[in-house]
Design an enzyme around this catalytic site. Structure first.
Site, PDB file in Angstrom:
ATOM      1  N   GLN A 114       0.823  -1.211   0.000  1.00 17.61           N
ATOM      2  CA  GLN A 114       0.000   0.000   0.000  1.00 17.61           C
ATOM      3  C   GLN A 114       0.864   1.272   0.000  1.00 17.61           C
ATOM      4  OE1 GLN A 114      -3.528  -0.987   0.465  1.00 17.61           O
ATOM      5  NE2 GLN A 114      -3.927   0.962  -0.540  1.00 17.61           N
ATOM      6  N   LYS A 129      -2.666  -1.042   6.626  1.00 17.41           N
ATOM      7  CA  LYS A 129      -3.655  -2.085   6.330  1.00 17.41           C
ATOM      8  C   LYS A 129      -4.093  -2.703   7.646  1.00 17.41           C
ATOM      9  CE  LYS A 129      -5.705  -4.272   2.903  1.00 17.41           C
ATOM     10  NZ  LYS A 129      -6.033  -3.811   1.548  1.00 17.41           N
ATOM     11  N   ASP A 169     -11.880  -3.980   1.966  1.00 18.78           N
ATOM     12  CA  ASP A 169     -11.046  -4.949   1.236  1.00 18.78           C
ATOM     13  C   ASP A 169     -11.881  -6.231   1.230  1.00 18.78           C
ATOM     14  OD1 ASP A 169      -8.110  -5.245   0.118  1.00 18.78           O
ATOM     15  OD2 ASP A 169      -8.473  -7.090   1.220  1.00 18.78           O
TER      16      ASP A 169
HETATM   17  P1  NDP Z   1     -14.694  -9.126  -2.019  1.00 20.91           P
HETATM   18  O1  NDP Z   1     -14.787  -9.648  -0.650  1.00 20.91           O
HETATM   19  O2  NDP Z   1     -15.738  -8.192  -2.518  1.00 20.91           O
HETATM   20  O3  NDP Z   1     -14.598 -10.320  -3.055  1.00 20.91           O
HETATM   21  C1  NDP Z   1     -13.573 -11.232  -3.002  1.00 20.91           C
HETATM   22  C2  NDP Z   1     -13.839 -12.257  -4.088  1.00 20.91           C
HETATM   23  O4  NDP Z   1     -12.701 -13.082  -4.235  1.00 20.91           O
HETATM   24  C3  NDP Z   1     -15.007 -13.151  -3.739  1.00 20.91           C
HETATM   25  O5  NDP Z   1     -15.641 -13.579  -4.904  1.00 20.91           O
HETATM   26  C4  NDP Z   1     -14.290 -14.311  -3.050  1.00 20.91           C
HETATM   27  O6  NDP Z   1     -15.011 -15.528  -3.097  1.00 20.91           O
HETATM   28  C5  NDP Z   1     -13.048 -14.421  -3.889  1.00 20.91           C
HETATM   29  N1  NDP Z   1     -12.004 -15.033  -3.096  1.00 20.91           N
HETATM   30  C6  NDP Z   1     -11.522 -14.629  -1.906  1.00 20.91           C
HETATM   31  N2  NDP Z   1     -10.586 -15.473  -1.479  1.00 20.91           N
HETATM   32  C7  NDP Z   1     -10.492 -16.414  -2.430  1.00 20.91           C
HETATM   33  C8  NDP Z   1      -9.697 -17.563  -2.567  1.00 20.91           C
HETATM   34  N3  NDP Z   1      -8.836 -17.913  -1.596  1.00 20.91           N
HETATM   35  N4  NDP Z   1      -9.842 -18.317  -3.691  1.00 20.91           N
HETATM   36  C9  NDP Z   1     -10.733 -17.967  -4.642  1.00 20.91           C
HETATM   37  N5  NDP Z   1     -11.528 -16.888  -4.551  1.00 20.91           N
HETATM   38  C10 NDP Z   1     -11.393 -16.132  -3.464  1.00 20.91           C
HETATM   39  O7  NDP Z   1     -13.253  -8.441  -2.116  1.00 20.91           O
HETATM   40  P2  NDP Z   1     -12.717  -7.392  -3.175  1.00 20.91           P
HETATM   41  O8  NDP Z   1     -13.313  -7.623  -4.507  1.00 20.91           O
HETATM   42  O9  NDP Z   1     -12.804  -6.062  -2.554  1.00 20.91           O
HETATM   43  O10 NDP Z   1     -11.164  -7.762  -3.200  1.00 20.91           O
HETATM   44  C11 NDP Z   1     -10.602  -8.678  -4.150  1.00 20.91           C
HETATM   45  C12 NDP Z   1      -9.112  -8.421  -4.282  1.00 20.91           C
HETATM   46  O11 NDP Z   1      -8.887  -7.078  -4.709  1.00 20.91           O
HETATM   47  C13 NDP Z   1      -8.314  -8.558  -2.987  1.00 20.91           C
HETATM   48  O12 NDP Z   1      -7.022  -9.027  -3.294  1.00 20.91           O
HETATM   49  C14 NDP Z   1      -8.210  -7.121  -2.478  1.00 20.91           C
HETATM   50  O13 NDP Z   1      -7.107  -6.937  -1.630  1.00 20.91           O
HETATM   51  C15 NDP Z   1      -8.034  -6.405  -3.795  1.00 20.91           C
HETATM   52  N6  NDP Z   1      -8.353  -4.967  -3.795  1.00 20.91           N
HETATM   53  C16 NDP Z   1      -9.549  -4.496  -3.403  1.00 20.91           C
HETATM   54  C17 NDP Z   1      -9.824  -3.141  -3.454  1.00 20.91           C
HETATM   55  C18 NDP Z   1     -11.151  -2.585  -3.100  1.00 20.91           C
HETATM   56  O14 NDP Z   1     -11.334  -1.366  -3.291  1.00 20.91           O
HETATM   57  N7  NDP Z   1     -12.116  -3.370  -2.656  1.00 20.91           N
HETATM   58  C19 NDP Z   1      -8.791  -2.190  -3.874  1.00 20.91           C
HETATM   59  C20 NDP Z   1      -7.576  -2.799  -4.350  1.00 20.91           C
HETATM   60  C21 NDP Z   1      -7.372  -4.137  -4.278  1.00 20.91           C
HETATM   61  P3  NDP Z   1     -15.825 -16.027  -1.802  1.00 20.91           P
HETATM   62  O15 NDP Z   1     -17.077 -15.211  -1.806  1.00 20.91           O
HETATM   63  O16 NDP Z   1     -16.041 -17.449  -2.058  1.00 20.91           O
HETATM   64  O17 NDP Z   1     -14.948 -15.745  -0.619  1.00 20.91           O
HETATM   65  O1  2IT Z   2      -5.908  -2.737  -1.464  1.00 23.15           O
HETATM   66  C1  2IT Z   2      -6.434  -1.603  -1.559  1.00 23.15           C
HETATM   67  O2  2IT Z   2      -5.881  -0.689  -2.165  1.00 23.15           O
HETATM   68  C2  2IT Z   2      -7.736  -1.403  -0.927  1.00 23.15           C
HETATM   69  N1  2IT Z   2      -8.297  -2.347  -0.404  1.00 23.15           N
HETATM   70  C3  2IT Z   2      -8.365  -0.036  -0.917  1.00 23.15           C
HETATM   71  C4  2IT Z   2      -7.838   0.792   0.213  1.00 23.15           C
HETATM   72  C5  2IT Z   2      -8.511   2.113   0.421  1.00 23.15           C
HETATM   73  O3  2IT Z   2      -8.103   2.793   1.375  1.00 23.15           O
HETATM   74  O4  2IT Z   2      -9.431   2.489  -0.317  1.00 23.15           O
END
Ligand code: NDP
Ligand code: 2IT
Length: 450
Positions: A114, A129, A169
């Site tokens: 981050q 984080k 997240d």
């Molecule tokens: P969510 O909780 O909204 O969704 C996560 C998704 O990934 C779900 O479909 C989940 O499935 C799946 N998942 C989680 N763990 C696993 C695994 N071990 N194997 C397969 N599928 C998995 O999270 P986000 O969409 O917010 O986050 C997804 C990724 O993006 C993460 O790495 C996060 O750190 C990153 N991220 C998120 C940001 C944000 O603004 N939200 C910003 C930048 C990065 P299930 O429902 O079965 O758990």
């Molecule tokens: O991994 C990421 O950059 C996030 N989950 C978003 C963090 C934030 O402060 O919006």
């Protein structure tokens, strides 16, 4: 890991000795340190001022007990974390992850990444984080609320709108942010921008929900355009995950003229060669909080397969991993290359293992690292902080236009930094270097306390 430079080697070996169990953190730190070797060699102040030793050690690590009462009246206990990694260029900023796999190593790797990601956004945000090993899956709304309130009861002592601003997240979306914001306000009697990703009625920013997925596609579109004179138009796309990032990456890729044909969750993946129907996915995941398997039952012609890794065998032009860390290993990367992929854009944090990245780079396919291509989420969080500070709301179009501009700027910073150090086209090195340079300059300027 071998670095070919005794200072960088010593810093990494020191970390490996001190934190042998922190596999994810060592992976992330090793990746960044490797890219920084030419920068360290060009600037002796970095070693003299111990910048790498300092930047790899969090300024503060908070670990706490989170007791809460389940619906049966039984007391449950989880562990909470907040790692305040680096505040050289702004207040600590980064998400909270609620997932049973959360450990100190996972939070440290995310907080470390981050620092550089936030620097790349051009906005004044330091790196942090947090999260918990709490699993929101299968919990009632009331249980999630009580957990969030207990978590915030302790976290509130360590954060603030000018100190540390958490967000969502994995496992933390609008519902959880709302409960945590309510508890912070109750405890402090302050209405401030202490969290981002808030609801639109209490200080949230338009386009924050869409920001990470949209930003990923803006970045990849710019990468395709500048490095291959190509675009999303007419391409097939495989996206892993079915959460916040995956859903809005699907939406934007489709708007840009691509056809998204696969998504997954942690149980299995769906393939729909007619193009994913996003309204069905949103209904299942955002409204019903159900499993992606349901999609195949509702959309004729689509298929469901148990297990996640098979998704990388699905043939497509572009792959956007948007689920979790280390979801693409060397074998999966080889399948992606054999499928004739032209680009991989990371939406999740560190979804590709170092071995997988090597496969992509050796094959010469375009590869954008997470800290650059998923920075759109935190960038719009930064814009939410700006709106909160001036107590104004910007329109969707205004935020979205700023997001697109920031993502294009990030691409060019990465591209230019790689070129400057003789690694043209290596966006992994470029992102690490460009993100590091600003933080390093600020740390040098601020000195150390004796
Ligand atoms: P969510 O909780 O909204 O969704 C996560 C998704 O990934 C779900 O479909 C989940 O499935 C799946 N998942 C989680 N763990 C696993 C695994 N071990 N194997 C397969 N599928 C998995 O999270 P986000 O969409 O917010 O986050 C997804 C990724 O993006 C993460 O790495 C996060 O750190 C990153 N991220 C998120 C940001 C944000 O603004 N939200 C910003 C930048 C990065 P299930 O429902 O079965 O758990
Ligand atoms: O991994 C990421 O950059 C996030 N989950 C978003 C963090 C934030 O402060 O919006």
């Amino acid at each position: 890991m071998e670095f070919g430079n005794s200072y960088v080697q010593g810093v990494y070996d020191g970390l490996a000795k001190r934190y042998p169990e922190q596999k994810e953190f060592l992976e992330a730190a090793g990746n960044v340190l490797k890219s920084l070797v030419p920068v360290v060699e060009a600037n002796p102040e970095i070693e003299k001022q111990g910048i790498l030793e300092r930047i790899t050690e969090p300024e503060r690590t908070i670990m706490f007990r989170v007791p809460w009462v389940d619906d049966a009246g039984k007391v449950q206990v989880n562990r909470g974390y907040r790692v305040q990694f680096n505040s050289a260029i702004g207040p600590y900023k980064g998400g909270l992850r609620f997932h049973p796999t959360v450990t100190l190593s996972v939070i440290k790797f995310l907080g470390f990444e981050q620092i550089f990601k936030n620097s790349l956004t051009t906005l004044p945000m330091g790196g942090g984080k947090g999260g918990s090993d709490f699993d929101p899956k299968g919990k009632s709304d009331a249980e999630v609320m009580r957990f969030c309130q207990s978590f915030m009861t302790e976290l509130s002592k360590h954060i603030g709108p000018d100190t540390d601003v958490p967000a969502g997240d994995i496992g933390v979306g609008g519902r959880e942010i709302g409960y945590m914001y309510g508890q912070y306000k109750r405890l402090r009697n302050e209405f401030t921008g202490v969290l981002t990703g808030k609801g639109l009625t209490f200080g949230g920013s338009l386009a924050r929900t869409e920001a990470t997925g949209y930003g990923l596609c803006y970045y990849v579109e710019e990468m395709l355009h500048c490095m291959k004179n190509d675009s999303f138009k007419g391409k097939t796309v495989v996206i892993s995950g079915a959460g916040n990032v995956a859903i809005y990456a699907t939406e934007k890729a489709t708007q840009l003229g691509a056809k998204v044909i696969a998504l997954c969750d942690s149980n299995g993946y769906i393939v729909d060669n007619n193009g994913i129907k996003l309204d069905v996915v949103k209904q299942i995941k955002e409204v019903e909080r159900g499993r992606i398997k349901e999609y195949a039952a509702r959309v004729p012609g689509s298929e469901y397969h148990e297990g996640c890794s098979g998704i990388w065998g699905t043939k497509a032009d572009i792959y956007l991993p948007c689920a979790t860390q280390n979801e693409i290993d060397e074998d999966s990367a080889k399948k992606i290359v054999a499928n004739g992929a032209i680009a991989v854009g990371e939406g999740a944090n560190m979804p590709s293992t170092p071995e997988a990245i090597k496969v992509f780079q050796d094959a010469g396919i375009l590869f954008s690292p997470a800290k650059a291509s998923n920075a759109g989420g935190v960038a719009v969080s930064g814009l939410e902080m700006s709106q909160n500070s001036e107590r104004l709301h910007w329109t969707f179009e205004e935020v979205d236009a700023k997001l697109e501009d920031i993502m294009k700027t990030i691409f060019h910073s990465c591209y230019d930094a790689a070129e400057k150090y003789g690694m043209k086209g290596n966006l992994v090195a470029g992102a690490n270097i460009a993100g590091f340079e600003k933080v390093c300059e600020a740390m040098l300027a601020q000195g150390i306390a004796y």
